[in-house]
Write an enzyme that holds these catalytic residues in place. Structure first.
Site, short mmCIF file in Angstrom:
data_model
loop_
_atom_site.label_atom_id
_atom_site.label_comp_id
_atom_site.label_asym_id
_atom_site.label_seq_id
_atom_site.Cartn_x
_atom_site.Cartn_y
_atom_site.Cartn_z
N TYR A 78 35.92 56.15 2.24
CA TYR A 78 37.18 56.37 1.53
C TYR A 78 37.56 57.84 1.58
O TYR A 78 36.78 58.70 2.00
CB TYR A 78 37.09 55.89 0.08
CG TYR A 78 36.34 56.81 -0.86
CD1 TYR A 78 34.96 56.90 -0.82
CD2 TYR A 78 37.03 57.61 -1.78
CE1 TYR A 78 34.27 57.76 -1.68
CE2 TYR A 78 36.36 58.45 -2.64
CZ TYR A 78 34.97 58.52 -2.58
OH TYR A 78 34.31 59.37 -3.42
N LEU A 116 28.64 66.49 -0.03
CA LEU A 116 29.85 66.11 0.67
C LEU A 116 30.56 67.37 1.17
O LEU A 116 30.66 68.34 0.40
CB LEU A 116 30.79 65.35 -0.28
CG LEU A 116 32.02 64.78 0.42
CD1 LEU A 116 31.65 63.49 1.15
CD2 LEU A 116 33.14 64.52 -0.57
N LYS A 148 31.33 60.16 3.15
CA LYS A 148 32.12 59.79 1.96
C LYS A 148 32.17 58.26 1.88
O LYS A 148 33.19 57.62 2.16
CB LYS A 148 33.51 60.42 2.01
CG LYS A 148 34.20 60.48 0.63
CD LYS A 148 35.39 61.40 0.66
CE LYS A 148 36.24 61.33 -0.59
NZ LYS A 148 35.63 61.83 -1.81
N GLU A 180 25.35 69.55 -5.56
CA GLU A 180 26.78 69.54 -5.92
C GLU A 180 26.90 68.90 -7.29
O GLU A 180 25.95 68.95 -8.08
CB GLU A 180 27.58 68.81 -4.83
CG GLU A 180 27.11 67.39 -4.56
CD GLU A 180 27.94 66.66 -3.50
OE1 GLU A 180 29.07 67.07 -3.22
OE2 GLU A 180 27.45 65.64 -2.97
C1 LIG Z 1 30.26 63.88 -4.36
C2 LIG Z 1 31.49 64.69 -4.15
N1 LIG Z 1 31.38 65.97 -3.78
C3 LIG Z 1 32.47 66.75 -3.59
C4 LIG Z 1 33.75 66.25 -3.78
C5 LIG Z 1 34.94 67.14 -3.54
O1 LIG Z 1 35.55 66.80 -2.32
P1 LIG Z 1 37.10 67.10 -2.05
O2 LIG Z 1 37.28 68.55 -2.31
O3 LIG Z 1 37.29 66.74 -0.63
O4 LIG Z 1 37.87 66.25 -3.00
C6 LIG Z 1 33.92 64.90 -4.15
C7 LIG Z 1 35.25 64.36 -4.33
O5 LIG Z 1 35.45 63.23 -4.69
C8 LIG Z 1 32.77 64.11 -4.34
O6 LIG Z 1 32.87 62.81 -4.68
#
Ligand SMILES: Cc1ncc(COP(=O)(O)O)c(C=O)c1O
Length: 286
Positions: free
Chosen positions: A32, A207, A150, A183
């Site tokens: 997603y 991620l 993701k 994270e």
């Molecule tokens: C586990 C995780 N890390 C980091 C992020 C941040 O990613 P982005 O900046 O692409 O929204 C998300 C966003 O949903 C996430 O689910």
């Protein structure tokens, strides 16, 4: 009423139906993406689509949509739902099999679903009006070894988020078995120490957040704040002057409490203000 997209058609969300044999439903077998869009202006569109394509490739889902098809879908969805600040949610599962069997089925068509949800209106960053910042708990990261994908299989993230939520916090900051920051359950983390902004490097533990990427690129281009991508220990996190969360819906959000203790002096920090101001001025150029 919310209008969604499912396998080629737009419809009210109540009418969107998938089979219980869809592998997204049975196994969380899908990828997603969430793209922020403000009055129809998207942030980091190409980077989001590239990450989704990389995820689909990593798990062997062949879809082959053109970038322009995704762009059209995003535009139509935001138009049909009122263009306000929206998270555009794109979801591709491996598709619907005729049985429950772990191996990839042959000749199934991936399920493509998309919807929008409201995200906060991004105010001009301002220390007088920002309020208190986020409160976080921390926990050992118990998710899988491929967090760079993701995946729609988010149970690990959900359980970690719930820990923080039940403790009255808005997120859970995660660290690995070596006590190194990874994270948060739904965001990347940056810390600030003595004016230097530091964030963990990309690997299988986190991620590759698009907001994280934009923040790094924008700060590097500006050049007035020193930035390091390197391993961050929990000792450094606990002694940080500032901690930030980054995500598409939260942009750069300051954290002022971690595990019931104040971060730095307990106030939203001046480096956050500088970075968030740069981000709000430059985010649409990426
Ligand atoms: C586990 C995780 N890390 C980091 C992020 C941040 O990613 P982005 O900046 O692409 O929204 C998300 C966003 O949903 C996430 O689910």
């Amino acid at each position: 009423m919310s209008i969604v997209f499912l396998n080629g058609d737009y419809m009210p969300v109540e009418q969107a139906k998938i089979s219980p044999l869809d592998r997204g439903f049975l196994f969380g077998d899908g990828i997603y993406e969430v793209i922020p869009s403000y009055d129809g202006k998207k942030v980091g569109f190409q980077a989001h689509i590239n990450r989704m394509n990389a995820g689909l490739k990593a798990i062997g889902i062949e879809l082959n949509w053109l970038d322009s098809q995704w762009e059209m879908l995003c535009e139509q969805l935001s138009e049909k739902n009122g263009a306000g600040p929206l998270g555009i949610y794109l979801h591709v599962s491996r598709g619907t099999d005729n049985k429950r069997f772990h191996a990839f089925p042959e000749n199934v068509t991936p399920t493509v679903f998309a919807m929008v949800f409201d995200i906060p209106i991004p105010n001009t960053p301002d220390l007088a009006t920002i309020g208190n910042g986020y409160a976080l708990t921390s926990s050992e990261d118990l998710r899988w070894q491929r967090c760079q994908i993701k995946s729609t299989a988010l149970l690990g993230n959900v359980l970690h988020f719930q820990e923080g939520y039940q403790a009255g916090c808005q997120e859970t900051l995660l660290y690995n078995s070596d006590n190194e920051l990874t994270e948060a359950s739904a965001a990347n983390i940056f810390i600030v120490k003595n004016g230097v902004v530091i964030t963990p490097p990309l690997d299988h533990q986190i991620l590759p957040g698009i907001t994280r990427r934009l923040v790094i690129d924008i700060l590097m281009k500006d050049g007035s704040i020193k930035l390091e991508e390197r391993v961050v220990t929990m000792k450094e996190v606990n002694n940080a002057d500032e901690i930030w969360l980054t995500s598409s819906s939260k942009e750069i959000s300051p954290v002022t409490m971690l595990d019931g203790k104040i971060v730095g002096d307990g106030k939203v920090g001046s480096v956050w203000l500088q970075a968030a101001t740069l981000y709000s001025k430059n985010k649409f150029f990426y």
